[in-house]
Write a protein that holds these residues in place. Structure first.
Motif, mmCIF file in Angstrom:
data_model
loop_
_atom_site.group_PDB
_atom_site.id
_atom_site.type_symbol
_atom_site.label_atom_id
_atom_site.label_comp_id
_atom_site.label_asym_id
_atom_site.label_seq_id
_atom_site.Cartn_x
_atom_site.Cartn_y
_atom_site.Cartn_z
ATOM 1 N N PRO A 198 48.814 13.773 28.244
ATOM 2 C CA PRO A 198 48.078 13.043 27.199
ATOM 3 C C PRO A 198 46.763 12.513 27.745
ATOM 4 C CG PRO A 198 49.849 11.701 28.058
ATOM 5 C CD PRO A 198 50.026 13.061 28.687
ATOM 6 N N SER A 249 42.634 22.011 14.823
ATOM 7 C CA SER A 249 43.505 21.076 14.102
ATOM 8 C C SER A 249 44.084 21.692 12.842
ATOM 9 C CB SER A 249 42.727 19.800 13.761
ATOM 10 O OG SER A 249 41.753 20.060 12.768
ATOM 11 N N THR A 262 44.860 16.641 26.676
ATOM 12 C CA THR A 262 44.491 16.750 25.259
ATOM 13 C C THR A 262 44.893 15.486 24.518
ATOM 14 O OG1 THR A 262 46.572 17.705 24.415
ATOM 15 C CG2 THR A 262 44.979 19.234 25.369
ATOM 16 N N ARG A 263 44.215 15.203 23.396
ATOM 17 C CA ARG A 263 44.545 14.019 22.592
ATOM 18 C C ARG A 263 45.880 14.198 21.874
ATOM 19 N NH1 ARG A 263 41.795 12.417 18.336
ATOM 20 N NH2 ARG A 263 40.700 14.367 17.975
ATOM 21 N N ARG A 264 46.116 15.411 21.374
ATOM 22 C CA ARG A 264 47.370 15.694 20.671
ATOM 23 C C ARG A 264 48.116 16.809 21.390
ATOM 24 N NH1 ARG A 264 43.618 15.144 16.450
ATOM 25 N NH2 ARG A 264 43.223 17.382 16.580
ATOM 26 N N PRO A 265 49.442 16.818 21.304
ATOM 27 C CA PRO A 265 50.183 17.940 21.897
ATOM 28 C C PRO A 265 49.743 19.250 21.243
ATOM 29 C CG PRO A 265 51.675 16.140 21.346
ATOM 30 C CD PRO A 265 50.352 15.792 20.742
ATOM 31 N N PRO A 266 49.451 20.273 22.013
ATOM 32 C CA PRO A 266 49.020 21.544 21.421
ATOM 33 C C PRO A 266 50.163 22.207 20.652
ATOM 34 C CG PRO A 266 49.375 21.799 23.774
ATOM 35 C CD PRO A 266 49.498 20.326 23.484
ATOM 36 N N ASP A 312 46.019 25.845 14.613
ATOM 37 C CA ASP A 312 46.919 25.918 15.753
ATOM 38 C C ASP A 312 46.421 26.991 16.729
ATOM 39 O OD1 ASP A 312 48.444 23.939 14.485
ATOM 40 O OD2 ASP A 312 49.677 25.433 13.447
ATOM 41 N N GLY A 359 41.830 20.745 23.491
ATOM 42 C CA GLY A 359 42.998 21.509 23.084
ATOM 43 C C GLY A 359 42.700 22.781 22.327
ATOM 44 N N THR A 371 35.503 19.868 24.445
ATOM 45 C CA THR A 371 35.812 18.990 23.314
ATOM 46 C C THR A 371 35.092 19.375 22.024
ATOM 47 O OG1 THR A 371 34.194 17.500 24.359
ATOM 48 C CG2 THR A 371 36.519 16.985 24.646
ATOM 49 N N ARG A 406 50.538 20.290 29.902
ATOM 50 C CA ARG A 406 49.553 19.374 29.306
ATOM 51 C C ARG A 406 49.927 17.913 29.536
ATOM 52 N NH1 ARG A 406 50.770 15.461 25.044
ATOM 53 N NH2 ARG A 406 48.736 14.812 24.232
#
Length: 378
Positions: free
Chosen positions: A276, A253, A215-219, A256, A193, A303, A274
């Protein structure tokens, strides 16, 4: 009896090596000649200290020399001048790897910095007296302080997922990315992300058969341009973590992502739709917990990286959580060691400031020893 990394100094548990036979003796060793290392060297030169810069690159440029050719200077965010020499107004259509490497080389020559390369530092360990021993495979340096500026490029982070070893396609890390041509007519999954993931995804989408962004988290995108206040807030978050001995968080993180015109266009084209994280990798693609599968010829792991600090293991700096407790750039457990480009000083502007403050502390640290040496001189 074990030998040191150079093969010259016996390593006995609890007994620091005698460094009277070291190949070189100096006040300070700077490990790494990227933005942080060159900034530190500049301030060491101004302070009149004896030092050596040990860089494992074959040429000037730090990690920039390894950036993919299609990353032109105009796409680079957050590149700041080195202290005492402006970058100027180079051609923004040229590869950043070329422009920055040339700039770093000019800087080294202008200030006559004692950069030795290629030198792979394998270990830094406590030594006899007030010394630290810096070891490469071929040479050793006896020093009173170390400014470590090894960055992260040498430690790409590869997450592990079930089935990864059985995947029949190609897997590579963003550190291995050389351009979009390798992905022509391929079905590509891009994992990550950060800014590099987005830049590479947009390039690949222009030639690939199909792309999937995971991505692991929503951008989180910001509409406003990057500002100093934005940067200071991000640095403060990372600084709080390393002061507590926690591993520094990833840049994305805490900062942003900027919604640039290029990003807006990619959103409209559906490139940045995107998904998950998948739960496993199959022989021919990726699989999600709800049973969804996507075929893939290539998985690009964008990553990120981890700090390249394995050579500092003999100093036993890690906290139980895996981080290194810091006070500014100084390592709390070993005040003769400063980490530059680590935690809050990982940005290019942060690296400049860190170099200045670290050298100020090093001067105070070395002042008593230098005074004693001067008093003994006839």
């Amino acid at each position: 009896m074990a030998l040191g990394a150079s093969g010259k100094f016996p390593v006995r548990p609890g007994v620091p090596p005698d460094v009277t036979g070291a190949d070189h003796e100096t006040d300070v060793a700077v490990i790494g000649a990227g933005q942080a290392g060159l900034s530190a060297a500049y301030f060491l030169r101004r302070a009149g200290l004896d030092f050596a810069v040990l860089d494992h690159g074959k040429r000037a440029g730090g990690a920039w020399q390894y950036r993919w050719p299609s990353l032109v200077l105009g796409k680079v965010h957050g590149l700041h001048d080195l202290p005492g020499m402006a970058l100027g107004t180079p051609d923004t259509t040229r590869p950043a790897s070329e422009v920055v490497s040339e700039y770093f080389g000019r800087f080294e020559r202008a200030y006559d910095l004692p950069v030795r390369r290629p030198v792979d530092v394998l270990a830094v360990r406590p030594a006899s007296g007030d010394r630290l021993l810096v070891e490469s495979a071929a040479e050793t340096w006896s020093v009173r302080a170390v400014l470590n500026a090894t960055g992260t490029w040498d430690r790409p982070f590869w997450p592990r997922y079930p089935g990864q070893e059985s995947f029949e396609g190609r897997q590579l890390h963003t550190a291995d990315y050389t351009g979009a041509a390798d992905f022509r007519d391929k079905r590509v999954v891009v994992v990550g992300g950060g800014t590099s993931a987005i830049q590479q995804l947009i390039e690949i989408a222009a030639v690939a058969r199909d792309t999937t962004w995971v991505t692991r988290r929503p951008p989180v995108f910001r509409e406003e341009p990057f500002t100093e206040d934005w940067g200071r807030a991000a640095v403060a978050k990372v600084d709080a973590a390393v002061r507590a001995g926690q591993p520094p968080a990833s840049v994305v993180s805490v900062t942003d992502l900027a919604r640039t015109p290029e990003v807006v266009e990619a959103e409209r084209a559906g490139i940045l739709d995107r998904l998950p994280m998948f739960d496993r990798i199959t022989r021919t693609g990726v699989h999600w917990p709800d049973g969804t599968e996507r075929p893939a010829d290539v998985i690009l792991w964008a990553t990120g990286f981890r700090a390249a600090l394995d050579h500092l293991a003999p100093l036993h700096l890690r906290e139980p959580g895996g981080g290194i407790r810091m006070d500014g750039t100084r390592v709390v457990a070993e005040p003769r060691l400063h980490l530059l480009g680590y935690g809050p000083s990982a940005s290019t502007i942060g690296a400049n400031r860190a170099g200045r403050s670290a050298v100020q502390e090093i001067r105070r640290l070395l002042a008593p020893a230098r005074s004693r040496t001067a008093a003994r001189m006839p």
